[in-house]
Design an enzyme around this catalytic site. Structure first.
Site, mmCIF file in Angstrom:
data_model
loop_
_atom_site.group_PDB
_atom_site.id
_atom_site.type_symbol
_atom_site.label_atom_id
_atom_site.label_comp_id
_atom_site.label_asym_id
_atom_site.label_seq_id
_atom_site.Cartn_x
_atom_site.Cartn_y
_atom_site.Cartn_z
ATOM 1 N N ARG A 51 0.291 -1.166 -0.038
ATOM 2 C CA ARG A 51 0.047 -0.078 -0.044
ATOM 3 C C ARG A 51 0.853 1.240 -0.348
ATOM 4 N NH1 ARG A 51 -2.887 -3.763 1.664
ATOM 5 N NH2 ARG A 51 -1.016 -4.104 2.717
ATOM 6 N N THR A 52 1.780 1.354 1.030
ATOM 7 C CA THR A 52 2.520 2.698 1.144
ATOM 8 C C THR A 52 2.994 2.973 0.055
ATOM 9 O OG1 THR A 52 2.933 2.183 3.467
ATOM 10 C CG2 THR A 52 3.926 4.182 2.564
ATOM 11 N N LYS A 80 25.571 -3.836 -1.639
ATOM 12 C CA LYS A 80 27.340 -3.538 -1.727
ATOM 13 C C LYS A 80 27.397 -3.181 -0.707
ATOM 14 C CE LYS A 80 26.146 -3.196 -6.781
ATOM 15 N NZ LYS A 80 26.683 -2.461 -7.832
ATOM 16 N N ARG A 101 11.181 3.937 3.162
ATOM 17 C CA ARG A 101 11.184 2.666 3.980
ATOM 18 C C ARG A 101 12.646 2.219 4.294
ATOM 19 N NH1 ARG A 101 6.176 -1.448 4.366
ATOM 20 N NH2 ARG A 101 5.019 1.201 4.888
ATOM 21 N N HIS A 129 5.110 6.022 11.225
ATOM 22 C CA HIS A 129 5.319 5.833 10.301
ATOM 23 C C HIS A 129 4.075 6.821 9.494
ATOM 24 C CE1 HIS A 129 3.468 4.085 6.374
ATOM 25 N NE2 HIS A 129 3.089 3.437 6.333
HETATM 26 C C1 NCD Z 1 2.121 -0.864 8.430
HETATM 27 C C2 NCD Z 1 3.326 -0.483 8.401
HETATM 28 O O1 NCD Z 1 4.076 -1.227 7.658
HETATM 29 O O2 NCD Z 1 3.746 -0.550 9.134
HETATM 30 N N1 NCD Z 1 1.109 -1.087 6.375
HETATM 31 C C3 NCD Z 1 1.342 -0.360 5.752
HETATM 32 O O3 NCD Z 1 1.848 0.828 5.882
HETATM 33 N N2 NCD Z 1 0.197 0.014 5.754
HETATM 34 C C4 NCD Z 1 1.671 -1.489 8.781
HETATM 35 C C5 NCD Z 1 1.777 -3.225 8.887
HETATM 36 O O4 NCD Z 1 3.045 -3.396 8.230
HETATM 37 O O5 NCD Z 1 1.489 -4.008 10.175
#
Ligand code: NCD
Length: 305
Positions: A51-52, A80, A101, A129
């Site tokens: 999703r993100t 590397k 991320r 997040h």
């Molecule tokens: C969340 C995350 O990555 O922290 N997912 C997301 O970004 N929608 C929640 C999760 O992974 O449980």
């Protein structure tokens, strides 16, 4: 130049403005269809995501911009041994804005310090997040019409769940918010949130183990997945993974106007039979994630009407 590391990087007034922009995008998408023409978003993901990453990419494409990036550490020069500081200096030559991320807490902040372009924390380890929080706030505000005077239940892995940490930080700035923290003993909220965020700011909260006990009083129920990848051993994960399963029967204890949110991915913690209940809001929430990331990209790129 601004970055987004934590929801607290935005004042309440800026946050409200960003959510207003996201709601306007939802209503008038064509007005924004070329707002980022010629601009590029880099998605640097050192940890899995559906999703993100894809909602960031969809957001930039909806704004008429382009996207580039990598979806795992193995497919980047991190494999590397390149540092995030060096990687971001290079990405700054190729893109106008970056969503990152990383499994290590603080890595996007390290990148931001060396970056020539705005960096967005798209999740750093078990820490924060912020863009999920923007998504959650837009969802709650769109469904409830407000962000104040509510009882919010946060259920599941409150220890490692970074979405919960960011959401608490953001919501305590609105009046009349109280929390019910629903978790097994071993997955309780970290002390730095309990002491430095909740107690210090005099936010009413209680910690319970049984979801059924909390259900009747909640306006929002925020379910989370047990964060397998952050456990030190598999046995503990297996023992705790099915601690909560939201079923139709448990939902019957709730208010008619409750909304159930979940950042997704879901594993077992919400039974699929709940998906058809009008109170299930988690797929709508994923859609709101695109509007709010469009609004965030526009804000950090200092777009003006
Ligand atoms: C969340 C995350 O990555 O922290 N997912 C997301 O970004 N929608 C929640 C999760 O992974 O449980």
């Amino acid at each position: 130049m601004r970055h987004l590391m934590s929801p607290l990087d935005l004042s309440v007034a800026e946050l409200d403005e960003l959510l207003d922009l996201a709601s306007d995008i939802e209503k008038n998408p064509q007005k924004y269809a070329h707002a980022c023409a010629g601009k590029k978003l880099a998605t640097c993901f050192y940890e899995p995501s559906t999703r993100t990453r894809l909602s960031f990419e969809a957001a930039m494409l909806n704004l008429g911009g382009s996207v580039l990036g990598f979806a795992s550490a193995d497919s980047s020069s991190a494999a590397k041994g390149e540092s995030v500081s060096d990687t971001i200096r290079v990405i700054s030559c190729y893109a106008d804005i970056c969503a990152m991320r990383h499994p290590k807490e603080g890595a996007p902040l390290v990148a931001a310090q060396k970056s020539g372009i705005p960096v967005i924390n798209a999740g750093d380890g078990g820490h924060q997040h912020p863009t999920q929080t923007l998504t959650d706030l837009l969802t709650i505000r769109s469904l409830k019409g407000r962000l104040d005077h509510m009882t919010i239940g946060l259920c599941g892995d409150l220890k490692f769940g970074r979405t919960v940490h960011s959401l608490i930080n953001a919501l305590i700035r609105y009046p009349g918010i109280s929390f019910v923290l629903i978790s097994p003993e071993e997955l309780r909220i970290p002390d730095y949130i309990r002491e430095d965020v909740l107690i210090k700011n005099h936010i009413p909260f209680r910690e319970v183990e049984r979801l059924e006990d909390a259900m009747p009083e909640l306006d929002i129920l925020y379910m989370t997945r047990v964060q397998r990848e952050r456990f030190f051993n598999e046995e503990d994960y297996i023992r705790l993974k099915d601690f909560y399963i939201l079923t139709r029967q448990k939902l019957n204890l709730a208010k008619e106007d409750l909304h159930v949110l979940h950042p997704l991915p879901r594993v077992n913690e919400i039974s699929v039979e709940v998906d058809d209940d009008p109170r299930a809001a988690y797929f709508k929430q994923a859609q709101y994630g695109v509007y709010v990331r469009m609004a965030l990209i526009l804000t950090l790129l200092e777009w003006r009407d």
